[in-house]
Design an enzyme around this catalytic site. Structure first.
Site, mmCIF file in Angstrom:
data_model
loop_
_atom_site.group_PDB
_atom_site.id
_atom_site.type_symbol
_atom_site.label_atom_id
_atom_site.label_comp_id
_atom_site.label_asym_id
_atom_site.label_seq_id
_atom_site.Cartn_x
_atom_site.Cartn_y
_atom_site.Cartn_z
ATOM 1 N N GLU A 22 56.884 34.136 59.772
ATOM 2 C CA GLU A 22 58.032 34.602 59.925
ATOM 3 C C GLU A 22 57.413 36.583 59.508
ATOM 4 O O GLU A 22 56.623 36.676 58.195
ATOM 5 C CB GLU A 22 58.556 34.796 58.466
ATOM 6 C CG GLU A 22 60.160 36.166 58.041
ATOM 7 C CD GLU A 22 60.314 36.448 56.536
ATOM 8 O OE1 GLU A 22 60.149 35.677 55.981
ATOM 9 O OE2 GLU A 22 61.367 36.458 56.983
ATOM 10 N N GLU B 107 67.648 31.284 48.251
ATOM 11 C CA GLU B 107 67.197 31.791 49.838
ATOM 12 C C GLU B 107 66.453 32.879 50.297
ATOM 13 O O GLU B 107 65.809 33.607 49.667
ATOM 14 C CB GLU B 107 68.483 33.524 49.725
ATOM 15 C CG GLU B 107 69.833 32.800 48.918
ATOM 16 C CD GLU B 107 70.690 32.083 49.849
ATOM 17 O OE1 GLU B 107 70.739 32.549 51.073
ATOM 18 O OE2 GLU B 107 71.582 31.420 49.420
ATOM 19 N N SER C 144 60.371 34.990 49.993
ATOM 20 C CA SER C 144 59.811 35.082 50.682
ATOM 21 C C SER C 144 59.656 33.686 50.596
ATOM 22 O O SER C 144 59.709 32.718 49.021
ATOM 23 C CB SER C 144 57.903 35.325 50.526
ATOM 24 O OG SER C 144 57.789 35.165 49.696
ATOM 25 N N CYS D 264 66.509 39.454 56.046
ATOM 26 C CA CYS D 264 65.863 38.158 56.716
ATOM 27 C C CYS D 264 66.765 37.468 58.192
ATOM 28 O O CYS D 264 66.543 36.097 58.162
ATOM 29 C CB CYS D 264 66.445 37.294 55.442
ATOM 30 S SG CYS D 264 68.129 38.049 54.623
ATOM 31 N N ALA E 208 64.741 40.342 46.522
ATOM 32 C CA ALA E 208 63.790 41.180 47.150
ATOM 33 C C ALA E 208 63.494 42.358 47.678
ATOM 34 O O ALA E 208 65.070 43.163 47.061
ATOM 35 C CB ALA E 208 63.734 40.440 48.081
ATOM 36 N N PHE E 209 62.791 43.613 47.693
ATOM 37 C CA PHE E 209 63.574 44.436 48.225
ATOM 38 C C PHE E 209 64.343 44.950 49.243
ATOM 39 O O PHE E 209 64.371 45.901 49.242
ATOM 40 C CB PHE E 209 61.678 45.006 48.122
ATOM 41 C CG PHE E 209 61.444 45.337 49.607
ATOM 42 C CD1 PHE E 209 62.165 45.972 50.942
ATOM 43 C CD2 PHE E 209 60.495 43.644 49.560
ATOM 44 C CE1 PHE E 209 61.296 45.510 52.468
ATOM 45 C CE2 PHE E 209 59.957 43.540 51.154
ATOM 46 C CZ PHE E 209 61.024 44.409 52.399
HETATM 47 P P1 NAD Z 1 58.693 38.369 47.759
HETATM 48 O O1 NAD Z 1 58.408 36.988 47.930
HETATM 49 O O2 NAD Z 1 57.262 38.778 47.843
HETATM 50 O O3 NAD Z 1 59.813 39.017 46.103
HETATM 51 C C1 NAD Z 1 60.531 38.067 46.322
HETATM 52 C C2 NAD Z 1 60.696 39.019 44.402
HETATM 53 O O4 NAD Z 1 60.342 37.837 44.010
HETATM 54 C C3 NAD Z 1 60.199 39.820 43.873
HETATM 55 O O5 NAD Z 1 61.456 40.801 42.996
HETATM 56 C C4 NAD Z 1 59.178 39.412 43.356
HETATM 57 O O6 NAD Z 1 58.777 39.775 41.998
HETATM 58 C C5 NAD Z 1 59.539 37.548 42.894
HETATM 59 N N1 NAD Z 1 58.576 36.767 42.824
HETATM 60 C C6 NAD Z 1 57.224 36.787 43.481
HETATM 61 N N2 NAD Z 1 56.609 35.262 43.004
HETATM 62 C C7 NAD Z 1 57.280 35.614 41.651
HETATM 63 C C8 NAD Z 1 56.867 33.973 41.025
HETATM 64 N N3 NAD Z 1 55.985 33.538 41.106
HETATM 65 N N4 NAD Z 1 58.207 34.247 40.041
HETATM 66 C C9 NAD Z 1 58.529 34.641 39.667
HETATM 67 N N5 NAD Z 1 58.475 35.609 40.858
HETATM 68 C C10 NAD Z 1 57.997 35.547 42.295
HETATM 69 O O7 NAD Z 1 59.550 38.872 48.950
HETATM 70 P P2 NAD Z 1 60.356 40.144 49.474
HETATM 71 O O8 NAD Z 1 59.088 40.805 50.034
HETATM 72 O O9 NAD Z 1 60.368 41.243 48.347
HETATM 73 O O10 NAD Z 1 61.528 40.187 50.456
HETATM 74 C C11 NAD Z 1 60.642 39.644 51.251
HETATM 75 C C12 NAD Z 1 60.992 37.911 51.942
HETATM 76 O O11 NAD Z 1 63.057 38.000 51.244
HETATM 77 C C13 NAD Z 1 61.159 37.671 53.408
HETATM 78 O O12 NAD Z 1 61.228 36.668 53.125
HETATM 79 C C14 NAD Z 1 62.881 38.077 53.824
HETATM 80 O O13 NAD Z 1 62.717 37.133 54.747
HETATM 81 C C15 NAD Z 1 63.201 37.147 51.886
HETATM 82 N N6 NAD Z 1 64.586 37.384 51.848
HETATM 83 C C16 NAD Z 1 65.746 36.725 52.159
HETATM 84 C C17 NAD Z 1 67.001 36.614 51.596
HETATM 85 C C18 NAD Z 1 67.930 35.485 52.340
HETATM 86 O O14 NAD Z 1 69.152 35.431 51.931
HETATM 87 N N7 NAD Z 1 67.859 34.200 52.642
HETATM 88 C C19 NAD Z 1 67.630 38.036 51.907
HETATM 89 C C20 NAD Z 1 66.944 38.885 51.233
HETATM 90 C C21 NAD Z 1 65.236 38.707 51.204
#
Ligand code: NAD
Length: 517
Positions: free
Chosen positions: A403, A269, A248, A303, A166-167
């Site tokens: 969230e 995660e 997410s 997160c 994630a970013f």
């Molecule tokens: P996001 O879900 O939009 O993207 C995360 C990653 O998943 C990106 O690299 C994206 O390109 C990829 N992705 C999205 N859809 C996909 C698919 N269908 N198939 C394969 N890859 C796909 O999340 P975000 O906006 O970058 O990050 C924020 C989210 O991440 C929040 O919900 C946060 O809580 C969560 N997060 C969780 C943890 C943890 O350890 N639990 C840690 C960091 C962030």
């Protein structure tokens, strides 16, 4: 280069990290030609273009997966402590490049420079952990029920591990996975966030250089770049036995289904909705520090960010007033400037979600205690700077159940004892991090008991935000159930094999079956 980039030495950092005007977002560790589309990376700090990265095409991906699969065959045969030695050398480079990498993380993602450095420190810590682990990948020995037999288990590497990140933790999450997977003997393919592509290229540059200098086969550290369509190339591919995905819950549900459909493994995660319970026995000063840091740190984009404060009615007004007062002292602005506490959100879509949450909580009957809003004018030109807000709310509100990845803190009252507070805390779909502030041993133990918090991380007298790499990190329910980083999380990157050896001259069959020839 923008004024801020010049002032804070971003150009120097980019050079030290080997970044160019147009970078290749696909890498197997050696030079790679790609016709991929260009992704532009803009800084949320000042809205300036930082650099460009070529996205991964289907053809590129095919080369990456075949190189990683071939490289794995050689890498897996190297003794694990020798693989650990390579990770140690990689870590030396991280130590040397900590400042430029921390600066780039801050400028491309928007977290404070201190937090950027902290993230690189987490990479360093997990590499240290992995080096030690490379001499401890041990299984158990069991007593066989058959005479003259020996039984034990051993762990072998899995193969090619796909890491989707994630970013908000653009570098640490990659190393939490790869440092362990590499010592376990796996090859890794990383798809970083399309919102922070330059930090991914910078990390891959470091790994590629160290690996090539140390004779590591090509393909052990690979990078692919792009949006979900590039992620899907990996989740659909049977040559990737494990997908570790951070992001997410929405994304996790799609990835889980896709990978389960081909009987692959996932380590998920996902999102959190973390609460601090504040009991009448809490230290109020520490509660305020923990809650404010947890809610506004990284502009509410962790997160583990604190999203809900569940306070006993007897001390509700006191805690509420103290937290509201602390918000009055927050300085919002350029995160590279150490005088500021809160930087920008990642982009304008995030700003929209934040504004929507504030609108919704009022529509559902909540009361705003610290007003939010988007900051404008000098220093806020990117349009991503928002005011951390607090609203009084009920746990069952739809918006509270979700969230919102922004600095919005919901404060609510509980009556009765800690069991009543726990009903609220556990009354959401997510299960990542939780905390209780109390000096009462009975309350603390009940919070940690089997009937207590249902989260993967449960803290007493510290907030919800952050975690040490020595413990296994992750959460339950909609957070996905995965564990990475410390403790025995390494086992997910390996396959377990049970071995039984017969050192007699007979072959006794199980269940007394006789088969005389
Ligand atoms: P996001 O879900 O939009 O993207 C995360 C990653 O998943 C990106 O690299 C994206 O390109 C990829 N992705 C999205 N859809 C996909 C698919 N269908 N198939 C394969 N890859 C796909 O999340 P975000 O906006 O970058 O990050 C924020 C989210 O991440 C929040 O919900 C946060 O809580 C969560 N997060 C969780 C943890 C943890 O350890 N639990 C840690 C960091 C962030």
């Amino acid at each position: 280069m923008s004024q801020i980039a010049k002032e804070f030495g971003i150009d120097k950092a980019l050079k030290e990290l080997g970044l160019k005007d147009i970078n290749n977002g696909t890498s197997t560790g050696k030079d790679f030609f790609s016709n991929g589309e260009i992704i532009e990376s803009y800084s949320p700090v000042d809205g300036a273009l930082i650099g460009k990265v070529k996205a991964t095409t289907k053809e590129d991906f095919e080369k990456v997966i075949s190189t990683a699969s071939e490289g794995f065959k050689e890498w897996r045969t190297l003794p694990a402590p020798q693989r650990g030695e390579v990770v140690r050398k990689f870590n030396d480079e991280l130590r040397r490049l900590k400042e430029p990498l921390g600066k780039l993380v801050s400028y491309e993602m928007g977290k404070s420079y201190q937090e950027g450095l902290g993230e690189v420190q987490e990479m360093i810590d997990i590499c240290d952990f992995a080096v030690g682990l490379s001499r401890q990948l041990h299984g158990l020995t069991m007593h066989s029920e058959r005479p003259g037999h020996r039984m034990y288990e051993q762990y072998h590497p899995l193969g090619v591990v796909g890491v989707i990140s994630a970013f908000n933790f653009p570098v640490a999450v990659w190393s939490w996975n790869t440092a362990l997977a590499w010592v376990c003997g796996d090859a890794c393919i990383w798809k970083g966030s399309e919102k922070t592509p330059l930090t991914s290229v910078a990390c891959q540059n470091i790994a590629a250089r160290v690996f090539s200098e140390n004779g590591v086969p090509e393909g052990i550290s690979c990078l692919i770049t792009g949006d979900h369509t590039v992620g899907e190339m990996m989740t659909k591919d049977e040559r990737v036995p494990l997908i570790s995905a951070t992001g997410s819950t929405r994304m996790g549900k799609i990835v889980a289904k896709e990978v389960a459909g081909r009987l692959g493994k996932t380590l998920l995660e996902l999102g959190g909705n973390n609460a601090i319970i504040v009991t009448p026995d809490a230290n109020i000063k520490n509660t305020v520090i923990g809650a404010v840091f947890g809610a506004v740190g990284t502009c509410g984009q962790r997160c583990t960010s604190t999203r809900r404060l569940i306070v006993h009615e007897d001390i509700y007004d006191k805690v509420k007033d103290a937290v509201v007062k602390a918000y009055g002292q927050l300085r919002i602005g350029n995160p590279l400037d150490e005088n500021n506490h809160v930087g920008p959100l990642i982009d304008k879509d995030s700003v929209k979600n934040y504004l929507n949450a504030l609108k919704k909580v009022e529509e559902e009957g909540g009361k705003v205690l610290v007003e939010g809003g988007v900051l404008e004018g000098e220093g806020y030109e990117s349009g991503c700077y928002v005011k951390p807000a607090i609203a009084e709310a009920e746990n069952h509100f739809e918006i509270v159940q979700h969230e919102t990845f922004a600095p919005v803190l919901y404060i609510m009252k509980y009556k009765g004892d800690v069991t009543d507070a726990l009903k609220l805390q556990n009354g959401v779909r997510q299960g990542l991090s939780s905390a209780i502030m109390t000096n009462n041993l009975r309350e603390a133990e009940r919070f940690l008991s089997v009937e207590g918090s249902d989260c993967g991380i449960s803290n007493v007298n510290i907030g919800t935000s952050g975690a040490e790499i020595g413990g296994a990190f992750g959460g339950e329910k909609d957070t996905g159930g995965g564990r990475e980083s410390g403790s025995d999380a390494w086992k997910v990157y390996m396959r377990r094999q049970t071995n039984t050896i017969n050192y007699t001259t007979e072959l006794p069959l199980a269940q007394g079956i006789k088969f005389d020839l």
